[in-house]
Write a protein that holds these residues in place. Structure first.
Motif, PDB file in Angstrom:
ATOM      1  N   TYR A 120       0.868  -1.183   0.000  1.00 35.67           N
ATOM      2  CA  TYR A 120       0.000   0.000   0.000  1.00 35.67           C
ATOM      3  C   TYR A 120       0.896   1.222   0.000  1.00 35.67           C
ATOM      4  N   ILE A 121       0.643   2.123  -0.940  1.00 38.13           N
ATOM      5  CA  ILE A 121       1.505   3.275  -1.137  1.00 38.13           C
ATOM      6  C   ILE A 121       0.660   4.541  -1.086  1.00 38.13           C
ATOM      7  N   SER A 122       1.122   5.530  -0.316  1.00 38.51           N
ATOM      8  CA  SER A 122       0.426   6.817  -0.216  1.00 38.51           C
ATOM      9  C   SER A 122       1.048   7.803  -1.192  1.00 38.51           C
ATOM     10  N   ILE A 123       0.184   8.608  -1.794  1.00 41.53           N
ATOM     11  CA  ILE A 123       0.608   9.575  -2.812  1.00 41.53           C
ATOM     12  C   ILE A 123      -0.030  10.917  -2.499  1.00 41.53           C
ATOM     13  N   LYS A 124       0.785  11.964  -2.427  1.00 43.02           N
ATOM     14  CA  LYS A 124       0.271  13.317  -2.201  1.00 43.02           C
ATOM     15  C   LYS A 124       0.214  14.045  -3.538  1.00 43.02           C
ATOM     16  N   VAL A 125      -0.962  14.607  -3.839  1.00 41.58           N
ATOM     17  CA  VAL A 125      -1.142  15.425  -5.043  1.00 41.58           C
ATOM     18  C   VAL A 125      -1.613  16.800  -4.607  1.00 41.58           C
ATOM     19  N   ARG A 126      -1.178  17.834  -5.320  1.00 44.35           N
ATOM     20  CA  ARG A 126      -1.519  19.216  -4.947  1.00 44.35           C
ATOM     21  C   ARG A 126      -2.025  19.992  -6.145  1.00 44.35           C
ATOM     22  N   GLY A 127      -2.733  21.083  -5.826  1.00 42.63           N
ATOM     23  CA  GLY A 127      -3.169  22.040  -6.839  1.00 42.63           C
ATOM     24  C   GLY A 127      -4.066  21.433  -7.906  1.00 42.63           C
ATOM     25  N   PRO A 128      -3.867  21.845  -9.168  1.00 45.04           N
ATOM     26  CA  PRO A 128      -4.701  21.354 -10.263  1.00 45.04           C
ATOM     27  C   PRO A 128      -4.642  19.833 -10.422  1.00 45.04           C
ATOM     28  N   LEU A 129      -3.497  19.231 -10.092  1.00 47.53           N
ATOM     29  CA  LEU A 129      -3.376  17.775 -10.175  1.00 47.53           C
ATOM     30  C   LEU A 129      -4.324  17.103  -9.182  1.00 47.53           C
TER      31      LEU A 129
ATOM     32  N   GLY B  61       7.729   6.722   7.822  1.00 44.92           N
ATOM     33  CA  GLY B  61       7.290   6.137   6.566  1.00 44.92           C
ATOM     34  C   GLY B  61       7.628   7.065   5.419  1.00 44.92           C
ATOM     35  N   PHE B  62       7.037   6.794   4.271  1.00 48.13           N
ATOM     36  CA  PHE B  62       7.247   7.676   3.130  1.00 48.13           C
ATOM     37  C   PHE B  62       5.970   7.751   2.316  1.00 48.13           C
ATOM     38  N   LEU B  63       5.901   8.779   1.519  1.00 46.28           N
ATOM     39  CA  LEU B  63       4.862   8.871   0.514  1.00 46.28           C
ATOM     40  C   LEU B  63       5.483   9.452  -0.741  1.00 46.28           C
ATOM     41  N   ILE B  64       4.742   9.396  -1.802  1.00 45.42           N
ATOM     42  CA  ILE B  64       5.216   9.950  -3.066  1.00 45.42           C
ATOM     43  C   ILE B  64       4.579  11.317  -3.250  1.00 45.42           C
ATOM     44  N   LYS B  65       5.401  12.352  -3.445  1.00 48.54           N
ATOM     45  CA  LYS B  65       4.896  13.676  -3.825  1.00 48.54           C
ATOM     46  C   LYS B  65       4.781  13.656  -5.339  1.00 48.54           C
ATOM     47  N   ALA B  66       3.566  13.461  -5.839  1.00 51.37           N
ATOM     48  CA  ALA B  66       3.371  13.232  -7.267  1.00 51.37           C
ATOM     49  C   ALA B  66       3.510  14.505  -8.082  1.00 51.37           C
ATOM     50  N   SER B  67       4.262  14.394  -9.156  1.00 49.65           N
ATOM     51  CA  SER B  67       4.343  15.469 -10.139  1.00 49.65           C
ATOM     52  C   SER B  67       3.512  15.107 -11.372  1.00 49.65           C
ATOM     53  N   ASP B  68       3.141  13.813 -11.482  1.00 56.56           N
ATOM     54  CA  ASP B  68       2.357  13.348 -12.612  1.00 56.56           C
ATOM     55  C   ASP B  68       1.523  12.144 -12.187  1.00 56.56           C
ATOM     56  N   VAL B  69       0.268  12.117 -12.579  1.00 59.08           N
ATOM     57  CA  VAL B  69      -0.611  10.973 -12.349  1.00 59.08           C
ATOM     58  C   VAL B  69      -1.264  10.632 -13.669  1.00 59.08           C
ATOM     59  N   GLU B  70      -1.166   9.360 -14.055  1.00 52.16           N
ATOM     60  CA  GLU B  70      -1.779   8.898 -15.294  1.00 52.16           C
ATOM     61  C   GLU B  70      -2.875   7.904 -14.945  1.00 52.16           C
ATOM     62  N   PHE B  71      -4.064   8.106 -15.485  1.00 56.01           N
ATOM     63  CA  PHE B  71      -5.190   7.220 -15.234  1.00 56.01           C
ATOM     64  C   PHE B  71      -5.129   6.080 -16.245  1.00 56.01           C
ATOM     65  N   LEU B  72      -5.029   4.844 -15.757  1.00 57.83           N
ATOM     66  CA  LEU B  72      -4.835   3.690 -16.623  1.00 57.83           C
ATOM     67  C   LEU B  72      -6.107   2.888 -16.859  1.00 57.83           C
ATOM     68  N   SER B  73      -7.132   3.102 -16.060  1.00 56.12           N
ATOM     69  CA  SER B  73      -8.406   2.395 -16.240  1.00 56.12           C
ATOM     70  C   SER B  73      -9.241   3.123 -17.276  1.00 56.12           C
ATOM     71  N   PRO B  74     -10.034   2.353 -18.048  1.00 55.73           N
ATOM     72  CA  PRO B  74     -10.973   3.042 -18.940  1.00 55.73           C
ATOM     73  C   PRO B  74     -11.993   3.799 -18.105  1.00 55.73           C
ATOM     74  N   ARG B  75     -12.542   4.841 -18.666  1.00 48.97           N
ATOM     75  CA  ARG B  75     -13.522   5.642 -17.928  1.00 48.97           C
ATOM     76  C   ARG B  75     -14.717   4.785 -17.582  1.00 48.97           C
ATOM     77  N   LYS B  76     -15.390   5.155 -16.511  1.00 43.67           N
ATOM     78  CA  LYS B  76     -16.571   4.414 -16.085  1.00 43.67           C
ATOM     79  C   LYS B  76     -17.610   4.411 -17.192  1.00 43.67           C
ATOM     80  N   ALA B  77     -18.287   3.296 -17.361  1.00 42.40           N
ATOM     81  CA  ALA B  77     -19.268   3.142 -18.441  1.00 42.40           C
ATOM     82  C   ALA B  77     -20.374   4.183 -18.354  1.00 42.40           C
ATOM     83  N   GLU B  78     -20.863   4.463 -17.138  1.00 35.08           N
ATOM     84  CA  GLU B  78     -21.968   5.426 -17.019  1.00 35.08           C
ATOM     85  C   GLU B  78     -21.517   6.839 -17.376  1.00 35.08           C
TER      86      GLU B  78
END
Length: 124
Positions: A48-57, A91-108
């Motif tokens: 299990y990995i924690s990721i911090k995202v900020r601002g527009p991301l 512990g540690f977390l990742i300060k994300a500079s980029d996040v890519e969505f790999l799942s297809p969008r929800k059908a609905e």
């Protein structure tokens, strides 16, 4: 500089919060990633990995990510300590500079967008 990329499934819905000092949005994402091997008893191992995202991301993650979706996050390490529990290991977390969505969008969501487009075309 050390960069890390983690790929896994989001364990919770994204909760957008506001930094009181800066007034900017942020979110802490948590992903689960299965290892490719099993332990000596044949059990699947999951990290299990924690990721911090900020601002527009963070806003983009809140708008497009959902519990269970697969995503890849790239960023720097940030060490975290627990002031309320000094016996707990850092512990540690990742300060994300980029996040890519790999799942297809929800059908609905896709169906709703198609419906919205057809309504716009009829109205025009």
């Amino acid at each position: 500089m050390l960069k890390i990329t983690a790929i896994g499934n989001l364990t919770h819905e994204v909760e957008l919060k506001m930094n009181e000092a800066t007034g900017k949005p942020y979110a802490i994402l948590r992903i689960a990633s299965d290892r490719r091997y099993k332990d000596k008893d044949g059990n699947k191992l999951t990290d299990y990995i924690s990721i911090k995202v900020r601002g527009p991301l963070a806003e983009r993650c809140a708008a497009f990510a959902w519990k269970g979706c697969k995503l890849a996050a790239t960023g720097d390490f940030e060490t975290i300590t627990f002031a309320d529990d000094p016996q707990r290991q850092p512990g540690f977390l990742i300060k994300a500079s980029d996040v890519e969505f790999l799942s297809p969008r929800k059908a609905e969501e896709t169906a709703q967008e198609l419906e919205d487009e057809s309504v716009r075309e009829v109205a025009a």
